[in-house]
Scaffold this active site. Structure first.
Site, mmCIF file in Angstrom:
data_model
loop_
_atom_site.group_PDB
_atom_site.id
_atom_site.type_symbol
_atom_site.label_atom_id
_atom_site.label_comp_id
_atom_site.label_asym_id
_atom_site.label_seq_id
_atom_site.Cartn_x
_atom_site.Cartn_y
_atom_site.Cartn_z
ATOM 1 N N GLY A 28 0.828 -1.201 0.000
ATOM 2 C CA GLY A 28 0.000 0.000 0.000
ATOM 3 C C GLY A 28 0.854 1.238 0.000
ATOM 4 O O GLY A 28 1.779 1.345 0.805
ATOM 5 N N ASN A 102 -6.293 -5.058 7.405
ATOM 6 C CA ASN A 102 -5.976 -5.469 6.037
ATOM 7 C C ASN A 102 -7.105 -6.351 5.557
ATOM 8 O O ASN A 102 -7.384 -7.385 6.168
ATOM 9 C CB ASN A 102 -4.651 -6.250 6.008
ATOM 10 C CG ASN A 102 -4.350 -6.831 4.630
ATOM 11 O OD1 ASN A 102 -4.769 -6.265 3.621
ATOM 12 N ND2 ASN A 102 -3.642 -7.937 4.587
ATOM 13 N N GLY A 103 -7.754 -5.944 4.465
ATOM 14 C CA GLY A 103 -8.859 -6.735 3.929
ATOM 15 C C GLY A 103 -10.033 -5.839 3.613
ATOM 16 O O GLY A 103 -9.876 -4.616 3.502
ATOM 17 N N CYS A 235 -5.952 -15.846 -0.111
ATOM 18 C CA CYS A 235 -6.039 -15.189 -1.421
ATOM 19 C C CYS A 235 -4.947 -15.732 -2.339
ATOM 20 O O CYS A 235 -3.762 -15.617 -2.038
ATOM 21 C CB CYS A 235 -5.861 -13.684 -1.228
ATOM 22 S SG CYS A 235 -5.582 -12.788 -2.751
ATOM 23 N N SER A 282 6.987 -9.190 -10.391
ATOM 24 C CA SER A 282 6.420 -10.471 -9.956
ATOM 25 C C SER A 282 6.472 -11.557 -11.029
ATOM 26 O O SER A 282 6.309 -12.736 -10.724
ATOM 27 C CB SER A 282 4.991 -10.279 -9.450
ATOM 28 O OG SER A 282 4.321 -9.403 -10.304
ATOM 29 N N ASP A 344 4.173 -13.243 -17.366
ATOM 30 C CA ASP A 344 3.671 -12.252 -16.397
ATOM 31 C C ASP A 344 2.701 -12.948 -15.453
ATOM 32 O O ASP A 344 2.243 -14.052 -15.731
ATOM 33 C CB ASP A 344 2.984 -11.077 -17.112
ATOM 34 C CG ASP A 344 2.863 -9.838 -16.211
ATOM 35 O OD1 ASP A 344 3.349 -9.871 -15.057
ATOM 36 O OD2 ASP A 344 2.286 -8.837 -16.667
ATOM 37 N N ASP A 345 2.401 -12.279 -14.330
ATOM 38 C CA ASP A 345 1.577 -12.942 -13.325
ATOM 39 C C ASP A 345 0.090 -12.878 -13.631
ATOM 40 O O ASP A 345 -0.660 -13.755 -13.229
ATOM 41 C CB ASP A 345 1.850 -12.349 -11.934
ATOM 42 C CG ASP A 345 1.601 -10.866 -11.920
ATOM 43 O OD1 ASP A 345 0.452 -10.462 -11.737
ATOM 44 O OD2 ASP A 345 2.564 -10.110 -12.135
ATOM 45 N N CYS A 381 -12.830 -8.639 -7.093
ATOM 46 C CA CYS A 381 -12.507 -9.112 -5.744
ATOM 47 C C CYS A 381 -13.328 -8.317 -4.732
ATOM 48 O O CYS A 381 -13.436 -7.103 -4.835
ATOM 49 C CB CYS A 381 -11.021 -8.908 -5.471
ATOM 50 S SG CYS A 381 -10.601 -9.321 -3.765
ATOM 51 N N CYS A 436 -8.714 -18.978 -1.910
ATOM 52 C CA CYS A 436 -9.804 -18.225 -2.516
ATOM 53 C C CYS A 436 -9.524 -18.164 -4.009
ATOM 54 O O CYS A 436 -8.416 -17.846 -4.436
ATOM 55 C CB CYS A 436 -9.884 -16.811 -1.953
ATOM 56 S SG CYS A 436 -11.147 -15.823 -2.801
ATOM 57 N N CYS A 439 -12.042 -14.624 -7.891
ATOM 58 C CA CYS A 439 -11.926 -13.738 -9.061
ATOM 59 C C CYS A 439 -11.752 -14.533 -10.355
ATOM 60 O O CYS A 439 -11.892 -13.983 -11.436
ATOM 61 C CB CYS A 439 -10.824 -12.698 -8.870
ATOM 62 S SG CYS A 439 -9.270 -13.385 -8.379
HETATM 63 P P1 AMP Z 1 -3.393 -4.785 -16.703
HETATM 64 O O1 AMP Z 1 -2.446 -3.912 -17.409
HETATM 65 O O2 AMP Z 1 -4.613 -4.042 -16.250
HETATM 66 O O3 AMP Z 1 -3.746 -6.025 -17.466
HETATM 67 O O4 AMP Z 1 -2.712 -5.243 -15.337
HETATM 68 C C1 AMP Z 1 -1.813 -6.316 -15.322
HETATM 69 C C2 AMP Z 1 -0.578 -5.942 -14.566
HETATM 70 O O5 AMP Z 1 -0.931 -5.389 -13.292
HETATM 71 C C3 AMP Z 1 0.256 -7.179 -14.297
HETATM 72 O O6 AMP Z 1 1.552 -6.944 -14.795
HETATM 73 C C4 AMP Z 1 0.274 -7.357 -12.791
HETATM 74 O O7 AMP Z 1 1.594 -7.563 -12.330
HETATM 75 C C5 AMP Z 1 -0.318 -6.094 -12.221
HETATM 76 N N1 AMP Z 1 -1.405 -6.345 -11.265
HETATM 77 C C6 AMP Z 1 -2.224 -7.404 -11.169
HETATM 78 N N2 AMP Z 1 -3.124 -7.248 -10.190
HETATM 79 C C7 AMP Z 1 -2.875 -6.047 -9.636
HETATM 80 C C8 AMP Z 1 -3.469 -5.272 -8.574
HETATM 81 N N3 AMP Z 1 -4.512 -5.714 -7.909
HETATM 82 N N4 AMP Z 1 -2.915 -4.077 -8.267
HETATM 83 C C9 AMP Z 1 -1.889 -3.603 -8.975
HETATM 84 N N5 AMP Z 1 -1.296 -4.257 -9.996
HETATM 85 C C10 AMP Z 1 -1.778 -5.459 -10.334
HETATM 86 FE FE1 SF4 Z 2 -7.625 -12.882 -3.832
HETATM 87 FE FE2 SF4 Z 2 -9.121 -13.110 -6.033
HETATM 88 FE FE3 SF4 Z 2 -10.036 -14.037 -3.693
HETATM 89 FE FE4 SF4 Z 2 -9.763 -11.426 -4.077
HETATM 90 S S1 SF4 Z 2 -11.180 -12.800 -5.144
HETATM 91 S S2 SF4 Z 2 -9.174 -12.563 -2.234
HETATM 92 S S3 SF4 Z 2 -7.933 -11.322 -5.405
HETATM 93 S S4 SF4 Z 2 -8.230 -14.773 -4.877
#
Ligand code: AMP
Ligand code: SF4
Length: 449
Positions: A28, A102-103, A235, A282, A344-345, A381, A436, A439
């Site tokens: 944050g 947190n949450g 999560c 990440s 990518d994640d 979420c 969880c 999403c």
């Molecule tokens: P986007 O460009 O909207 O598709 O976002 C994807 C990118 O945002 C990825 O590279 C993730 O590493 C990052 N990301 C994913 N979830 C979150 C989040 N909740 N807050 C900030 N960054 C995020």
């Molecule tokens: Fe995490 Fe997705 Fe569940 Fe939200 S809905 S707590 S981002 S797994």
């Protein structure tokens, strides 16, 4: 997503909380705050922005006491400004209480309406503030008041409370977000992530269990369950994206899990290529895992400018697009003339991946195969993570094939839910270790109110 940290019985409680909050800064960046008790009085400072911005040169040094709690905030419910910065501090008939959360509470709105009808006056518009109001109505002692409040709230809450003489840690019945206890000299430390234990010199003891309330006072630790624990719903994104790689969740290394996510996606969709690169930060561990599994070389193909703010939460799409361009650039030499596996994640709105594919191709990559180490995000979420509204989620309205075309990649594969779970699980049936997945699947583990 926020970061919380508490210290009990340490002469430099504020200083340790300050250092610990730095290590939770990734959770944050919108505000930071610390509240310290000297045994009779509270000393509080809160400010907007990063920990360094909120505390200036040495404001934390002016907070004297040996119990403290701190918070770094990332906005999900309520406005992001200083108004909602935590810890929240209030007084009830039992004395002073500070709270850090947190949450996200899914029934905060209806509780607030009820409380307002009964005469409560709210000072913030954050979901957290219903908790002090419920505590005030229940009255002392704090242990009983907190338990009564927990009976009414629903959702995700890793919480720290502080009174003049006690630190209380509590985890919601499903344990959505991590919270762990460490031993710190003659005292204790509780933090959202174990990386904070390391930074503060504490020794990890254990996780706060789902449905547990842990009261720490001069007589030691007093643990109780305030509800029957539900199946664990940690999560999944804590592993995939949020937590720091040097943290452990459920005694499971986040770095190791991310590498395994990369290995798993390679097994699911083997693809011919010349080089594997990850999107910082990440995506890097997963890219290393992919490279190890495939045998293709891992390259540092992208650089992140660490001094540019977050791209994700900027208010409009055009700003977000520009943000991505300033933040990420390609190491041309690593990708020119090559078939690239790009790891990518997650894909949320699709802004980042579209831009990255474009700059990789401009730098001479002959093919870009995008591999995403989470399943498609199709639902918002409710538990404290800003994954955008449903209509903004690209996977809610487009198939993977359509997304692949939109971002200009040569192929796109999302990790399966099964693959993701197998990478994050330790196969230790003695522990309550569910995830969880709401999403991805839309199956929310709580009432959605
Ligand atoms: P986007 O460009 O909207 O598709 O976002 C994807 C990118 O945002 C990825 O590279 C993730 O590493 C990052 N990301 C994913 N979830 C979150 C989040 N909740 N807050 C900030 N960054 C995020
Ligand atoms: Fe995490 Fe997705 Fe569940 Fe939200 S809905 S707590 S981002 S797994």
């Amino acid at each position: 997503m926020c970061g919380i940290l508490g210290v009990f019985n340490h002469p430099q409680a504020a200083e340790l909380t300050y250092f610990g909050l730095h290590s939770l800064q990734h959770r944050g960046q919108e505000s930071a705050g610390i509240c310290v008790s000297d045994g009779t009085k509270f000393h509080t400072h809160r400010g907007a922005g990063l920990v360094t911005e909120a505390f200036g040169q040495d404001q934390h040094n002016q907070l004297n006491g040996n119990i403290g709690i701190g918070h770094v905030r990332y906005t999900t419910t309520g406005d992001s400004g200083l108004l909602n910065a935590q810890p929240l501090v209030f007084r009830y008939t039992g004395g002073q209480v500070a709270i850090a959360h947190n949450g996200n509470l899914v029934n905060a709105r209806s509780l607030r309406t009820d409380l307002e009808r009964q005469g409560s006056i709210f000072q913030t518009n954050s979901d957290t503030e219903v908790i002090p109001h419920l505590i005030a109505r229940a009255g002392p002692p704090i242990r009983k008041a907190v338990q009564e409040a927990f009976r009414r709230i629903e959702g995700a809450y890793a919480l720290l409370f502080m009174t003049e003489t006690q630190l209380v840690a509590a985890q919601d019945p499903r344990g959505f977000h991590p919270l762990s206890l460490g031993k710190l000299d003659d005292g204790w430390l509780v933090a959202s992530e174990t990386c904070a234990h390391d930074v503060c010199g504490a020794k990890f003891v254990r996780e706060i269990e789902p449905g547990e309330m842990l009261v720490i006072d001069k007589d030691g630790l007093h643990s109780s369950s305030f509800v029957e624990p539900n199946p664990r719903s940690i999560c999944s994104f804590e592993y995939i994206y949020f937590a720091r790689p040097d943290s452990e969740i459920d005694e499971n290394s986040v770095h190791k899990v991310r590498k395994e996510l990369g290995r798993q996606i390679c097994r699911e969709m083997p693809t011919e290529a010349d080089v594997v690169i990850g999107v910082p930060d990440s995506g890097l561990a997963a890219a290393i895992g992919y490279a190890e599994e495939s045998g293709y070389p891992y390259e540092l193909g992208m650089m992140k400018n660490r001094y540019v703010g977050r791209t994700f939460i900027q208010p409009d799409q055009e700003l977000r697009r520009k943000g991505v361009r300033m933040k990420l650039s390609v190491v041309r030499q690593a990708v020119e003339g090559k078939r690239v596996i790009l790891v990518d994640d997650s894909i949320v709105r699709g802004t980042t991946s579209g831009r990255i594919v474009e700059i990789l191709k401009n730098a001479g990559a002959t093919e870009v195969h995008m591999r995403v180490t989470s399943p498609p995000i199709m639902f918002p979420c409710l538990y404290g993570i800003d994954t955008a509204r449903r209509m903004e989620l690209i996977s809610a309205t487009k198939t993977p094939e359509e997304i692949c075309e939109k971002i200009g990649a040569d192929s796109l594969h999302f990790l399966s839910e099964k693959g993701m779970i197998s990478a994050t699980d330790r196969n230790d049936s003695s522990k309550n270790r569910g995830h969880c997945l709401a999403c991805f699947s839309g199956n929310y583990p709580t009432n959605t109110c």
